[in-house]
Design a protein around this motif. Structure first.
Motif, PDB file in Angstrom:
ATOM      1  N   UNK A 281       0.867  -1.173   0.000  1.00  0.00           N
ATOM      2  CA  UNK A 281       0.000   0.000   0.000  1.00  0.00           C
ATOM      3  C   UNK A 281       0.906   1.227   0.000  1.00  0.00           C
ATOM      4  N   UNK A 282       0.953   1.911  -1.126  1.00  0.00           N
ATOM      5  CA  UNK A 282       1.804   3.087  -1.274  1.00  0.00           C
ATOM      6  C   UNK A 282       1.015   4.298  -0.779  1.00  0.00           C
ATOM      7  N   UNK A 311       2.913  -6.126  -6.358  1.00  0.00           N
ATOM      8  CA  UNK A 311       1.666  -5.407  -6.648  1.00  0.00           C
ATOM      9  C   UNK A 311       1.515  -4.199  -5.733  1.00  0.00           C
ATOM     10  N   UNK A 312       1.024  -3.093  -6.290  1.00  0.00           N
ATOM     11  CA  UNK A 312       0.915  -1.845  -5.526  1.00  0.00           C
ATOM     12  C   UNK A 312      -0.496  -1.268  -5.643  1.00  0.00           C
ATOM     13  N   UNK A 313      -1.047  -0.854  -4.524  1.00  0.00           N
ATOM     14  CA  UNK A 313      -2.236  -0.021  -4.492  1.00  0.00           C
ATOM     15  C   UNK A 313      -1.798   1.330  -3.951  1.00  0.00           C
ATOM     16  N   UNK A 332       0.766   5.331 -12.862  1.00  0.00           N
ATOM     17  CA  UNK A 332       0.724   4.261 -13.843  1.00  0.00           C
ATOM     18  C   UNK A 332       1.279   2.948 -13.350  1.00  0.00           C
ATOM     19  N   UNK A 333       2.043   2.953 -12.253  1.00  0.00           N
ATOM     20  CA  UNK A 333       2.639   1.716 -11.756  1.00  0.00           C
ATOM     21  C   UNK A 333       1.717   0.938 -10.829  1.00  0.00           C
ATOM     22  N   UNK A 334       0.674   1.573 -10.337  1.00  0.00           N
ATOM     23  CA  UNK A 334      -0.204   0.937  -9.357  1.00  0.00           C
ATOM     24  C   UNK A 334      -1.345   0.177 -10.033  1.00  0.00           C
ATOM     25  N   UNK A 335      -1.798  -0.897  -9.379  1.00  0.00           N
ATOM     26  CA  UNK A 335      -2.948  -1.641  -9.890  1.00  0.00           C
ATOM     27  C   UNK A 335      -4.221  -0.820  -9.754  1.00  0.00           C
TER      28      UNK A 335
END
Length: 437
Positions: A281-282, A311-313, A332-335
């Protein structure tokens, strides 16, 4: 009754940059760091140069101007926005006759004050000693160093060598202690993996609200405060998803621009918890005008730690404090990107649903009978997944459970070799019909 309060040290903040606007923003953050460390800003100076002066950080003319500023403002010293070399520190100290600090020293001082656990204290001390070991020098008046050559080592040089040996010896002890902690952490990580516990790490810029979010999600009471680096020590708590399944949520130390490499090395064992997470979780402070830049700092740190493929949220926190005309941040890198407020609870239900969705997509259920001669494949499933049931017969071992989606090909091969039990939850009804026919 007379109460006395320690007077705050006053520092002039100094930066060298090719972009004056960016330097000013960086000094704003440095001012917060100095305040967090117990000092206060007395003034600031920015000089635009292609690169810092190797001798005095700023140019010689600005150095003279800086000496006049220290005197005029009655400052106790200066704090430079970059890490200084030993030569730069020594030359400025001699010129200004005042304390000369850099960004690294201030951050290390904050970490030293905030560390609570024994592991945190070890990590901070190790970072401090690594910083100091590269700055030991015998070229100081107090050491009265003599010229080089046999028979010319004076008491100052002897003291220098003793300091070096003591520091290097202590570094060795601390590294050994951290290795013991690392081994224990690895055993804990393997046990979590064996139990199939889905792990979520909170990562983000310092003061983005990670600890507050942890408290909101899990009902814990981890210390949280509106300050830089309010918490340093990793904390893990369980979150129960709507389907009743638990996940482990871990809060980690916050990142910051120009984070000292000594701290990254010392805290690498702790930060590697992020690398082995099933989900990151970013957390980003959406109300901060520099939020986009802060996100890039965090991603650079994650890449350095080898966690760039997790995986990143992206969680845009503090949406309740966001300015009405402030555009929404894209990642753009996050799901997925979600707006929440950890303080008010806004958006948390959607976040929990998204965590559950990622967890569901990250693993597959399986049920298969593995022949005795293929126990190697059985060990792979045991090591990588969660075994819910395991029974034995003359045909082999029947196992049911969950494995990461990356093991789907292995499960398929095993199921093609031998028909699984009727209660197989992985194969579709059509697949089972074809097997029966």
């Amino acid at each position: 009754m007379i109460e006395t309060q320690q007077k705050k040290q006053r520092f002039i903040l100094v930066a060298v940059s090719t972009d004056g606007e960016q330097a000013e923003r960086s000094l704003d953050e440095l001012s917060l760091l100095v305040e967090t460390a117990g000092g206060e800003e007395a003034g600031r100076m920015v000089q635009v140069l292609d690169h810092p002066n190797p001798g005095t950080y700023v140019g010689s003319g600005k150095a003279e101007e800086l000496r006049a500023m220290v005197s005029a403002l009655s400052a106790d010293g200066i704090v430079c926005d970059d890490e200084l070399t030993p030569a730069q520190t020594g030359n400025l100290s001699d010129l200004l006759d005042a304390a000369v600090l850099d960004r690294t020293v201030v951050i290390l001082d904050i970490f030293a004050a905030r560390a609570r656990t024994s592991e945190g204290k070890i990590q901070v001390e190790l970072a401090q000693l690594r910083y100091r070991s590269s700055r030991l020098t015998g070229m100081r008046k107090s050491l009265s160093r003599l010229g080089g050559g046999i028979g010319t080592r004076g008491p100052g040089e002897a003291k220098l060598e003793i300091d070096r040996r003591r520091i290097h010896s202590r570094i060795g002890q601390l590294k050994a202690e951290l290795e013991d902690v690392r081994v224990h952490r690895e055993l804990t990580r393997q046990q979590r993996k064996k139990n199939g516990l889905f792990t979520v790490s909170l990562a983000g810029y310092t003061n983005a609200g990670k600890s507050t979010l942890l408290n909101r999600l899990t009902g814990s009471d981890v210390f949280a405060e509106d300050k830089l680096f309010a918490t340093l020590d990793p904390t893990s708590r369980r979150l129960i998803l709507p389907d009743g399944e638990p996940v482990l949520v871990t809060d980690t130390v916050g990142f910051i621009s120009k984070l000292p490499h000594q701290l990254i090395e010392a805290f690498r064992g702790t930060l590697e918890e992020i690398r082995y997470s099933d989900l990151i979780l970013h957390v980003t402070d959406e109300s901060d005008p520099q939020a986009a830049e802060h996100m890039q700092v965090v991603y650079a740190a994650l890449d350095e730690l080898g966690a760039g493929s997790c995986p990143v949220i992206t969680v845009l926190n503090k949406c309740d404090k966001k300015a009405p005309d402030q555009p929404r941040i894209h990642d753009g890198r996050a799901e997925s990107v979600l707006e929440i407020s950890a303080a008010t609870g806004e958006g948390l239900d959607r976040l929990i649903e998204e965590i559950a969705s990622v967890r569901s997509r990250s693993r597959i259920p399986f049920a298969v009978t593995i022949p005795w001669e293929r126990t190697g494949d059985l060990e792979k499933l045991r090591a990588a997944g969660q075994i819910l049931e395991e029974t034995y017969s003359e045909n082999g071992t029947t196992v049911r459970g969950f494995v990461p989606r990356s093991y789907e090909a292995l499960v398929r091969r095993l199921q093609e070799d031998r028909f699984p039990p009727e209660s197989n939850t992985y194969l579709s009804e059509n697949d089972q019909h074809q097997k029966e026919s």
